[in-house]
Design a protein around this motif. Structure first.
Motif, mmCIF file in Angstrom:
data_model
loop_
_atom_site.group_PDB
_atom_site.id
_atom_site.type_symbol
_atom_site.label_atom_id
_atom_site.label_comp_id
_atom_site.label_asym_id
_atom_site.label_seq_id
_atom_site.Cartn_x
_atom_site.Cartn_y
_atom_site.Cartn_z
ATOM 1 N N UNK A 32 0.827 -1.206 0.000
ATOM 2 C CA UNK A 32 0.000 0.000 0.000
ATOM 3 C C UNK A 32 0.861 1.256 0.000
ATOM 4 N N UNK A 33 1.888 1.264 0.832
ATOM 5 C CA UNK A 33 2.783 2.421 0.898
ATOM 6 C C UNK A 33 3.459 2.673 -0.442
ATOM 7 N N UNK A 34 3.895 1.595 -1.097
ATOM 8 C CA UNK A 34 4.542 1.730 -2.405
ATOM 9 C C UNK A 34 3.561 2.260 -3.447
ATOM 10 N N UNK A 35 2.345 1.765 -3.414
ATOM 11 C CA UNK A 35 1.318 2.213 -4.351
ATOM 12 C C UNK A 35 0.993 3.690 -4.134
ATOM 13 N N UNK A 36 0.823 4.073 -2.889
ATOM 14 C CA UNK A 36 0.530 5.477 -2.577
ATOM 15 C C UNK A 36 1.681 6.372 -3.016
ATOM 16 N N UNK A 37 2.891 5.916 -2.795
ATOM 17 C CA UNK A 37 4.067 6.697 -3.196
ATOM 18 C C UNK A 37 4.070 6.922 -4.709
ATOM 19 N N UNK A 38 3.748 5.878 -5.478
ATOM 20 C CA UNK A 38 3.698 6.021 -6.945
ATOM 21 C C UNK A 38 2.576 6.964 -7.371
ATOM 22 N N UNK A 39 1.434 6.839 -6.733
ATOM 23 C CA UNK A 39 0.300 7.708 -7.086
ATOM 24 C C UNK A 39 0.650 9.162 -6.798
ATOM 25 N N UNK A 40 1.257 9.404 -5.646
ATOM 26 C CA UNK A 40 1.639 10.776 -5.295
ATOM 27 C C UNK A 40 2.680 11.326 -6.267
ATOM 28 N N UNK A 41 3.651 10.494 -6.644
ATOM 29 C CA UNK A 41 4.680 10.936 -7.584
ATOM 30 C C UNK A 41 4.073 11.241 -8.952
#
Length: 143
Positions: free
Chosen positions: A93-102
């Motif tokens: 989830x953290x990795x996915x959120x990081x990609x979405x934010x980027x």
């Protein structure tokens, strides 16, 4: 036996309440756009008949950043719900959120762009999966 029945009923009510609370926090792109514009959802859909996405409409109104922020809050809540349900690990989830934010930096409201979306793989319809999304960075489309 009565204690067991009461316990089951109480647990059920807690789960229903939690589900209602989660559902109450989610807003569709139409609801977010309408809220930002101070119009009804029906009026938002009427404006979308022009062929523009809600993101494009928000951009035209000078509200794209606010729209993107609200959509990101929704996406984070949906991802966290998958973590709670055991469909994603917190690390995923953290990795996915990081990609979405980027990727959000590239969002122009059109709903088209590179991005990663929540896939439906693994365990049936809602299993683990980080599938190819059509512009998860862009928060323009949807109903």
């Amino acid at each position: 036996m009565k204690k067991v029945i009461i316990g089951v009923i109480t647990a059920g009510l807690i789960l229903v309440g939690a589900g209602t609370a989660l559902a109450a926090t989610y807003k569709s792109p139409a609801e977010i756009y309408a809220g930002l514009k101070g119009i009804t959802v029906d009026q938002a859909y009427d404006q979308r008949e022009s062929g523009k996405s809600f993101g494009q409409l928000a951009a035209d109104a000078g509200l794209l950043e606010e729209f993107k922020e609200q959509m990101l809050i929704n996406k984070k809540a949906a991802i966290q719900k998958k973590v709670t349900a055991g469909l994603l690990t917190q690390q995923e989830a953290d990795a996915l959120i990081q990609r979405i934010e980027a990727n959000a930096a590239y969002c122009d409201g059109t709903g088209v762009g590179k991005g990663t979306g929540l896939g439906s793989g693994g365990k049936g319809f809602s299993g683990r999966g980080v599938g190819a999304g059509s512009g998860a960075c862009c928060f323009g489309n949807g109903r």
